[in-house]
Design an enzyme around this catalytic site. Structure first.
Site, PDB file in Angstrom:
ATOM      1  N   ALA A 213       0.849  -1.108   0.080  1.00 53.59           N
ATOM      2  CA  ALA A 213      -0.045   0.001  -0.014  1.00 53.59           C
ATOM      3  C   ALA A 213       0.946   1.187  -0.047  1.00 53.59           C
ATOM      4  O   ALA A 213       1.816   1.253   0.535  1.00 53.59           O
ATOM      5  CB  ALA A 213      -0.997   0.010   1.404  1.00 53.59           C
ATOM      6  N   SER A 214       0.297   2.346  -0.647  1.00 52.22           N
ATOM      7  CA  SER A 214       1.204   3.721  -0.536  1.00 52.22           C
ATOM      8  C   SER A 214       0.061   4.799  -0.388  1.00 52.22           C
ATOM      9  O   SER A 214      -0.989   4.984  -0.985  1.00 52.22           O
ATOM     10  CB  SER A 214       1.778   3.821  -1.936  1.00 52.22           C
ATOM     11  OG  SER A 214       2.413   5.279  -2.090  1.00 52.22           O
ATOM     12  N   GLN A 219       4.334   4.263   3.197  1.00 51.06           N
ATOM     13  CA  GLN A 219       4.471   3.262   2.202  1.00 51.06           C
ATOM     14  C   GLN A 219       4.692   1.822   3.023  1.00 51.06           C
ATOM     15  O   GLN A 219       5.559   1.952   3.777  1.00 51.06           O
ATOM     16  CB  GLN A 219       5.508   3.487   1.149  1.00 51.06           C
ATOM     17  CG  GLN A 219       5.320   2.668  -0.262  1.00 51.06           C
ATOM     18  CD  GLN A 219       6.004   3.326  -1.316  1.00 51.06           C
ATOM     19  OE1 GLN A 219       5.803   4.257  -1.621  1.00 51.06           O
ATOM     20  NE2 GLN A 219       6.912   2.464  -1.892  1.00 51.06           N
ATOM     21  N   LYS A 235       6.331  -0.511   7.678  1.00 52.76           N
ATOM     22  CA  LYS A 235       5.873   0.687   7.133  1.00 52.76           C
ATOM     23  C   LYS A 235       6.834   1.689   7.201  1.00 52.76           C
ATOM     24  O   LYS A 235       7.748   2.163   8.358  1.00 52.76           O
ATOM     25  CB  LYS A 235       4.522   1.083   8.367  1.00 52.76           C
ATOM     26  CG  LYS A 235       3.738   2.205   8.005  1.00 52.76           C
ATOM     27  CD  LYS A 235       2.790   2.224   8.991  1.00 52.76           C
ATOM     28  CE  LYS A 235       1.741   3.360   8.817  1.00 52.76           C
ATOM     29  NZ  LYS A 235       0.589   3.404   9.863  1.00 52.76           N
ATOM     30  N   ASP A 373     -10.571   3.962  13.886  1.00 53.85           N
ATOM     31  CA  ASP A 373     -10.429   4.155  12.534  1.00 53.85           C
ATOM     32  C   ASP A 373     -10.948   2.332  12.118  1.00 53.85           C
ATOM     33  O   ASP A 373      -9.983   1.764  11.223  1.00 53.85           O
ATOM     34  CB  ASP A 373      -9.446   4.668  11.757  1.00 53.85           C
ATOM     35  CG  ASP A 373      -9.426   4.899  10.382  1.00 53.85           C
ATOM     36  OD1 ASP A 373     -10.545   5.135   9.939  1.00 53.85           O
ATOM     37  OD2 ASP A 373      -8.620   4.958   9.823  1.00 53.85           O
TER      38      ASP A 373
END
Length: 550
Positions: A213-214, A219, A235, A373
């Site tokens: 993921a970015s 990233q 990460k 979240d």
């Protein structure tokens, strides 16, 4: 009643006006010239009295203006000092961000001009969004996305703080997506070497050059530890992000200080205080020591409460983590919205959801902070059947008084006791006015009835395997974010109409509950998450946890 409404409208009722005119004319005829003189004297007296009133008001306004001017002159040196100190701490990076800001402004301005010229040729004219220009919610959100990490995070803060920002902006910034192109792997390798202080090969046997993921700030890459052969994710904070944050937040702070200096009304709204909250929240997200501490706190809670067989969070590998890189255990699973995959992993999706709810509710009471979240990307069902909580970059902290009111609020939702709900919200919200609790309860009842009408849209996708000719059916929930957020904003809007202002933690809590409401409608449509006896919301967990943990 007619008189009151007429006076509010600035006129007398026609019948009274006519009667007054009739008396005036008869008096004049009977008293002759004396009769006409009395109204003239009254007029002069009335004019003098109005003149004195106007002079008094003018004098008061002048005194107020003088007082405010004096205050501003006294505060001016402090403002100048703040601006100079902030500018010096920003340094040359401020000029670079200014250039990038101008570029983003020109880009979004070009989009606005193109769309405005199209609309200008239509019969309907310019829509409201276009009339407001780049200050409209839509174009401001686009500008924030172009400006990068700080402004994307600022947009997400706006979306999560409906008690601080106008509803139109809160709704629009729900669509502020944190997407960013991946930086080259060579740069990631350089950061890893710098942060580890030794060759990458001495720590990791393998690092996948293709990111998982970015986002704007970080990233994520998959990797394998040397020696133990454990799968991990790394990460990595993107280069230059901290400098960008400092420059941007300093600029925002200066603007807030100038606005407060120019407008006392803004000062009373504590704009600088809000900016400081935003700054603290953002700087926590780029300090991976803080995120690691949040994860470890959650893991200690799971251990103390005997929940490690039901749920987990990724283990942090401290020996290969720093402020800018975070190495964590790699968890394998599926989001809680992937019904087809969940059904293949466990026999009862409902039981898994109940576990997730119990673990999360327990953390509200027993943990130093709670996961704030829990969207589908951060809440998984793992291959071993446990619930996995991921990404602790955004957490909330709730004080005992707010939680006590929140607990009453939740209980009243379950029992539909709206007067109790109104009392809890009044206790939770800051207000300078006396709130009509009965009227507030009635409005809440009307608003919450709309929650029952929310339907989850299930999309059934059918795919045919070419080799076996078998049909695989998968179901996924289409989370109507706009519908969810409309309900969320309604709670705030109704409360604000009674003068209530809630702490940000209330907004964070309520949004997580709405996420869980969606999962419930998909995985356990007949479950009432606030009333079911299998789900525990109990305030004694906090003391139990602390007894076990100490």
């Amino acid at each position: 009643m007619a008189l009151v409404s007429a006076v509010r409208g600035g006129r007398l009722p026609s019948s009274l006006h006519h009667h007054h005119h009739h008396l005036g004319s008869s008096s004049s005829s009977s008293l002759g010239s004396w009769g006409s003189l009395r109204p003239w004297k009254q007029l002069k007296s009335s004019s003098s009295s109005k003149g004195f009133t106007l002079l008094a008001r003018h004098s008061q306004a002048q005194d107020l203006f003088t007082s405010r001017l004096q205050d501003r002159i006294e505060n001016l040196p402090k403002l100048v000092e703040d601006i100079l100190q902030t500018s010096l701490s920003t340094g040359p990076r401020g000029a670079l961000r200014m250039a990038q800001g101008i570029q983003a402004f020109i880009g979004v301005g070009g989009e606005w001009l193109t769309e405005a010229s199209r609309s200008a040729n239509s019969s309907t004219g310019l829509p409201t969004q276009l009339q407001l220009g780049l200050l409209s919610p839509l174009y401001l959100r686009r500008l924030f996305e172009r400006m990068g990490a700080t402004y994307i995070k600022l947009g997400q803060f706006i979306a999560s703080a409906p008690t601080l920002f106008p509803a139109d902006y809160v709704e629009e910034f729900q669509n502020c997506f944190d997407r960013a192109p991946a930086i080259p792997f060579a740069e990631i390798q350089q950061i890893l070497r710098q942060e580890l202080g030794r060759p990458i090969e001495s720590v990791f046997e393998y690092v996948d050059p293709t990111p998982i993921a970015s986002a704007s700030i970080a990233q994520v890459h998959g990797a394998r530890l040397r020696g133990s052969q454990e799968d991990v994710v790394i990460k990595v904070l993107k280069p230059g992000i901290e400098d960008m944050l400092v420059a941007d937040l300093n600029f925002i702070y200066i603007v807030a200080r100038i606005l407060e200096f120019l407008s006392p009304d803004i000062s009373r709204a504590s704009l600088v205080g809000i900016v400081k909250d935003i700054r603290e929240s953002m700087l926590e997200e780029v300090d991976f020591y803080k995120e690691a501490a949040n994860i470890e706190s959650f893991r200690r809670y799971l251990e103390a409460m005997g929940l490690t067989r039901q749920a987990t969070a990724p283990r942090v590998y401290q020996q290969c983590s720093t402020k800018r890189i975070l190495t964590m255990e790699r968890l394998y699973g599926v989001p809680l919205t992937d019904l087809d995959s969940i059904s293949s992993l466990v026999s009862s999706p409902e039981a898994s959801l109940i576990t997730a709810l119990n673990v999360w509710f327990g953390s509200l009471l027993a943990c130093e902070s709670f996961h704030a979240d829990v969207h589908a990307g951060n809440l998984w069902l793992l291959r071993d059947g446990r619930i996995g909580f991921l990404d602790f970059g955004i957490v909330g902290r709730i004080d005992p008084q707010t939680w006590a009111a929140m607990e009453t609020f939740l209980a009243s939702i379950a029992t539909e006791e709206y007067e109790s709900m109104a009392s809890a919200l009044i206790q939770m919200g800051a207000t300078d006015t006396n709130v009509d609790a009965k009227a507030f309860a009635s409005d809440l009842e009307k608003m919450f009835s709309s929650m029952k009408e929310l339907d989850t849209e299930i999309v059934i996708a059918t795919a045919r395997e070419p080799s076996t000719n078998a049909t695989a059916v998968s179901a996924n929930v289409v989370v109507d974010e706009r519908q969810m957020n409309a309900l969320f904003l309604d709670v705030v809007r109704v409360s604000e109409s009674y003068g209530l202002k809630f702490p940000r933690e209330f907004a964070l809590l309520l949004k997580q509950l709405l996420y869980f409401d969606r999962y419930t409608r998909l995985l356990a449509p007949n479950l009432n998450m606030l009333q079911d006896q299998r789900i525990t919301i109990a305030s004694n967990r906090r003391s139990n946890y602390r007894d076990n943990f100490s």
